[in-house]
Design an enzyme around this catalytic site. Structure first.
Site, PDB file in Angstrom:
ATOM      1  CB  SER A 129      -0.938  -0.006   1.216  1.00  0.00           C
ATOM      2  OG  SER A 129      -1.830  -1.092   1.140  1.00  0.00           O
ATOM      3  NE  ARG A 181       3.539  -0.036   5.010  1.00  0.00           N
ATOM      4  CZ  ARG A 181       2.572  -0.661   4.370  1.00  0.00           C
ATOM      5  NH1 ARG A 181       2.870  -1.528   3.425  1.00  0.00           N
ATOM      6  NH2 ARG A 181       1.308  -0.441   4.654  1.00  0.00           N
TER       7      ARG A 181
END
Length: 519
Positions: free
Chosen positions: A68, A267
């Site tokens: 994402s 991330r």
């Protein structure tokens, strides 16, 4: 292609179906198995094409599934962006990693004070939030720097990897520790606890207490034994309870005053809460029984502007992203998503820009407070659609970007029936949104950031498939008569295509291409 020169419809709505991939396989494909009259109609009657959303097309290594963060960065950036996974792996290969100033400085502090180095990170080959080879590289660097006490607090995956697959990573890093003779795995915990991003602070608290006090539901002599104990309790990797690894006559290994911590997730979104618990002087989410005074806290990448930590790999700066470009031209835009994907339609879509651009409004719809989303597969899609329909009818915005989290978040549970239900909810929501748009003369581009829900079972492992896929994703245009080019595009083509439909030339920084021609 030339700029569209006719009157441009308003609003333009970019709808991102998170985790909605394309596959001809119908078995264990929650998208194909779902009853989707709206999507069926869109694919029959409206222009559509396919986009690459993984590997080199989104700045990742060949074959690496998309995610994402990367997906939204490319959708909003309109260009290929080298991803942190690729950058860090390249630094390891070139040797630059072993000379990284932030890492070297922290390790030298630990050595000078004869203190421990604690490595936090998702011990996984998944490549979405971390990769185990990068953790191994840090262990190697710490060993060569002469650190005597190297402790890995392993967060386990089972979400971007098969549900029971942690043993291989544990065995590899354990062999490395044995070869060096100066470190060990000190604790295990599932990412369900250590990597929450939805302000379920009770989960984060369990991870923090394990790290700082050794508070654990289970104790084991070795990491392998701890993992097997979790499996015996019916837990998969993602849900491993706090487990301390130590001999029975020893106290748990904890993070203490003077120690150094390196968080090896690259991330940011699922690393922030635990990092805030260590570093935020005004932290109130839970009561920290212990707050160690650390010599250094290093994050592999930048997690947030208000997190004051040394950063090993600072972010690349992106200019003239979709949001910035429209803002500079006076366009009004709205970003709307539920909690689980809010950062993606704001921070990541804006190329890592925290604050909204001028003329950019943001609307957060709270995600439901359930343990796992198979228990509520509709999530908050209906509430978001209610708001979205109202906003479309008010005609306040030139561009609206929304994200439906359901295909991805429910897909990650591995529950095929629930994921099918999630897709059907999204289909109903799309019907309402398109009806509202057509009533005011608006248009939509519908796409996805990566695949997931189209593969719910892994025949190779004989386990539910809970990870993303490397499949192509759709791009559907609902508006004027138009035709897509024949070649498969990529996610960085979405912004140039969108700008063309809004009657704008793309900025020179965008290297993606427009994929559509108005008839």
């Amino acid at each position: 292609m030339t700029q569209a020169d006719n009157q441009n419809p308003k609003p333009m709505v970019l709808i991102i179906l998170d985790g909605f991939g394309e596959s001809d396989e119908t078995t264990h494909n929650a998208i194909k198995e779902a009853n989707t009259p709206t999507l069926d109609k869109l694919f029959r009657h409206y222009p559509h094409t396919l986009l690459e959303a993984s590997g080199r097309a989104v700045g990742l290594p060949d074959g690496q599934m998309g995610n994402s963060e990367v997906g939204h960065l490319h959708i909003g950036g309109g260009r290929k962006v080298p991803q942190d996974l690729t950058r860090i792996d390249a630094a390891i290969a070139s040797g630059e990693f072993y000379e990284n100033p932030a890492l070297i400085e922290a390790l030298e502090k630990a050595k000078a004070l004869n203190k421990a180095v604690h490595i936090l990170g998702l011990l996984s080959p998944g490549g979405v939030h971390s990769r185990d080879n990068q953790i191994a590289a840090l262990v190697e660097l710490a060993h060569h720097c002469g650190i005597k006490k190297i402790y890995l607090h392993a967060i386990l995956d089972g979400r971007d990897t098969p549900p029971k697959s942690a043993l291989l990573s544990i065995e590899k890093i354990t062999d490395q520790f044995h070869a060096y003779g100066n470190g060990k795995i000190a604790s295990l915990i599932g990412r369900y606890y250590a990597m929450d991003r939805d302000k379920r602070w009770d989960r984060t608290e369990k991870a923090y207490d394990l790290l700082t006090q050794g508070t654990a539901q289970f104790h084991a002599l070795t990491a392998k034994e701890g993992l097997m104990l979790a499996y015996e309790q019916g837990n998969t990797d993602e849900f491993v309870s706090p487990t301390s690894i130590h001999r029975h006559n020893e106290t748990p290994i904890t993070i203490e005053d003077g120690d150094v911590v390196v968080f090896m997730n690259f991330r940011a979104d699922r690393a922030r809460q635990l990092t805030y618990a260590f570093l935020d002087d005004h932290f109130t989410a839970f009561n920290r029984q212990v707050r160690p005074k650390l010599s250094a806290f290093v994050t592999l990448t930048a997690y947030a502007k208000d997190i004051h930590a040394a950063v090993a790999f600072p972010p690349l700066e992106l200019h003239n992203t979709l949001g910035e470009y429209l803002s500079a031209r006076g366009y009004r835009q709205l970003r709307i998503a539920e909690t689980e994907k809010y950062a993606h339609v704001t921070y990541f879509l804006n190329g890592g820009q925290e604050a909204p651009f001028n003329g950019e409004d943001r609307l957060l719809i709270p995600s439901p407070k359930v343990a796992t989303y198979d228990l509520q597969p509709e999530m908050s899609a209906v509430e978001m659609t209610n708001k979205l329909v109202e906003i479309i009818q008010n005609d306040d915005y030139d561009l609206i970007v929304c994200n439906f989290a359901n295909p991805d978040m429910v897909g990650h549970t591995g529950d095929e029936t629930a994921t099918r239900e999630a897709i059907q909810v999204i289909d109903d929501c799309l019907k309402r949104i398109i009806t509202a748009l057509q009533s005011v003369g608006g248009e939509a581009l519908i796409t996805a950031d990566h695949g997931n829900a189209e593969k719910m079972f892994d025949e190779k492992t004989n386990q539910p498939h809970t990870a993303h896929t490397s499949n192509l994703v759709p791009l559907i245009y609902v508006g004027r008569e138009a035709q897509f080019c024949k070649e498969v595009g990529a996610l960085d083509d979405v912004a140039p295509t969108l700008l063309y439909l809004m009657g704008l030339e793309k900025p020179r920084e965008m290297t993606g291409r427009n994929l559509i021609t108005l008839k």
